[in-house]
Design an enzyme around this catalytic site. Structure first.
Site, PDB file in Angstrom:
ATOM      1  N   HIS A 130       1.003  -1.916   1.646  1.00  5.78           N
ATOM      2  CA  HIS A 130       1.630  -0.778   2.065  1.00  5.78           C
ATOM      3  C   HIS A 130       2.134  -0.547   3.558  1.00  5.78           C
ATOM      4  CE1 HIS A 130      -1.861   0.760   4.372  1.00  5.78           C
ATOM      5  NE2 HIS A 130      -1.204   1.328   5.115  1.00  5.78           N
TER       6      HIS A 130
ATOM      7  N   SER B  56      -3.783  -0.198   9.936  1.00  3.62           N
ATOM      8  CA  SER B  56      -3.547  -0.756   8.705  1.00  3.62           C
ATOM      9  C   SER B  56      -3.087  -2.193   8.942  1.00  3.62           C
ATOM     10  CB  SER B  56      -2.467   0.098   7.803  1.00  3.62           C
ATOM     11  OG  SER B  56      -3.358   0.955   7.294  1.00  3.62           O
TER      12      SER B  56
ATOM     13  N   ASP C 267      -3.933  -4.065  -1.839  1.00  5.41           N
ATOM     14  CA  ASP C 267      -3.119  -3.960  -0.756  1.00  5.41           C
ATOM     15  C   ASP C 267      -3.030  -4.919   0.350  1.00  5.41           C
ATOM     16  OD1 ASP C 267      -1.704  -2.319   1.222  1.00  5.41           O
ATOM     17  OD2 ASP C 267      -3.490  -0.987   1.742  1.00  5.41           O
TER      18      ASP C 267
HETATM   19  N1  ARG Z   1      -3.668   3.762   6.001  1.00  5.37           N
HETATM   20  C1  ARG Z   1      -4.115   3.733   7.365  1.00  5.37           C
HETATM   21  C2  ARG Z   1      -2.761   2.966   7.993  1.00  5.37           C
HETATM   22  O1  ARG Z   1      -1.605   3.132   7.521  1.00  5.37           O
HETATM   23  C3  ARG Z   1      -5.059   2.949   7.734  1.00  5.37           C
HETATM   24  C4  ARG Z   1      -6.303   3.863   7.719  1.00  5.37           C
HETATM   25  C5  ARG Z   1      -7.552   3.416   7.794  1.00  5.37           C
HETATM   26  N2  ARG Z   1      -8.353   4.575   7.870  1.00  5.37           N
HETATM   27  C6  ARG Z   1      -9.668   4.675   8.323  1.00  5.37           C
HETATM   28  N3  ARG Z   1     -10.165   5.729   8.270  1.00  5.37           N
HETATM   29  N4  ARG Z   1     -10.368   3.710   8.245  1.00  5.37           N
HETATM   30  O2  ARG Z   1      -2.809   2.869   9.222  1.00  5.37           O
END
Ligand code: ARG
Length: 295
Positions: A80, A238, A134
């Protein structure tokens, strides 16, 4: 390399020792072994394989995600993070739209190696609706030499992800806890941060997300860690690594930061792409030449 391995182990242990005391006791499985919401700044050089994925934002490069150098010219990240990337993209001013920095701890510094993406491979099972698969491997336009890279688990080897064991995640993501529906601005640090999180078993984790969150958890390809309400990855983390100490005294890369429901919400772990999952393992092995697996 041996010295680096030992230092790595000491870091894991050191973090556990300093932060375990500050955290109230909780249910054993969710108890943080130490203490990037709730984490600590990283000393430069601790994670020489850490990568910052950056995009030009009009007045500078913004770090949008983390990544891990898994071979001299291959960075593993989350699908992503890079599903909108393309090789050779330029801004109207002629700058590379996307770039990768390896080996920098303080973003505003100028050390480390700046590279451009030369190929972007998304896991073929990647599904943005469920967040399954992912993972992505970005090939760099030139290798980054001399960096000790982490090993990845062999296919289906879950020895490094026993529930309750300590794992470490690292990133430049938001340091602000936030509830599931809180869309307030994140707080983004200049310095790389680390936080130690206990691995959470599939059953308990699935119990947390079932019926609460879409996508629901797919434990085959996802791994949960954290949930004490104080320590977690967050937006911007992420693509970064979830690490533990390998049997060979190196870092073992067991996960890629993927998603969560808010950040540091009590009882809600963070979710990571499970690198031991055969499908994910096979993708990384095929996409990234020269990646070290095992022991
Ligand atoms: N999807 C998030 C990003 O793009 C990462 C999220 C991780 N969140 C968590 N609460 N561990 O950075």
């Amino acid at each position: 390399m041996a010295a680096w391995g030992v230092a790595g182990l000491l870091t894991v242990a050191g973090v556990a020792a300093t932060t375990a005391m500050a955290v109230p006791a909780g249910p054993k499985a969710l108890r943080p072994i130490p203490r990037i919401v709730g984490g600590a700044a990283v000393q430069p050089g601790t994670f020489p394989f850490m990568a910052a994925l950056q995009q030009w934002q009009g007045n500078g490069y913004m770090t949008i995600c983390g990544g891990t150098l898994i071979a001299p010219d291959e960075v593993l990240t989350a699908a992503h993070c890079v599903d909108q990337w393309a090789v050779g993209q330029k801004t109207t001013g002629g700058r590379p739209r996307e770039r990768v920095i390896v080996g920098r701890t303080v973003l505003s510094a100028s050390d480390g190696s700046v590279r451009l993406p030369e190929a972007i491979r998304l896991d073929p099972t990647w599904d943005s609706a469920t967040e399954a698969g992912d993972a992505a491997v970005v090939r760099l336009d030139a290798p980054v030499a001399g960096v000790p890279t982490p090993t990845l688990p062999a296919s289906d080897n879950r020895a490094y992800e026993q529930p309750g064991s300590a794992a470490l995640t690292v990133g430049w993501g938001s340091t602000r806890p936030q509830g599931p529906t809180d869309v307030g601005a994140g707080v983004y640090p200049d310095e790389l941060r680390q936080v130690s999180l206990p691995v959470v078993g599939d059953g308990p984790c699935q119990g947390v997300f079932d019926g609460v969150h879409n996508p629901t958890l797919y434990p085959k390809v996802m791994l949960c860690a954290g949930g004490d309400g104080h320590h977690d990855a967050c937006t911007g983390d992420s693509g970064g690594p979830l690490l533990t100490a390998s049997a060979a005294g190196r870092w073992e890369l067991i996960g890629v930061t993927s998603w969560g429901n808010g950040c540091a919400v009590p009882g809600t772990p963070g979710v990571f792409t499970r690198l031991s999952a055969p499908d994910i393992h096979d993708f990384v092995a095929t996409a990234g030449g020269g990646v070290a697996f095992g022991p």
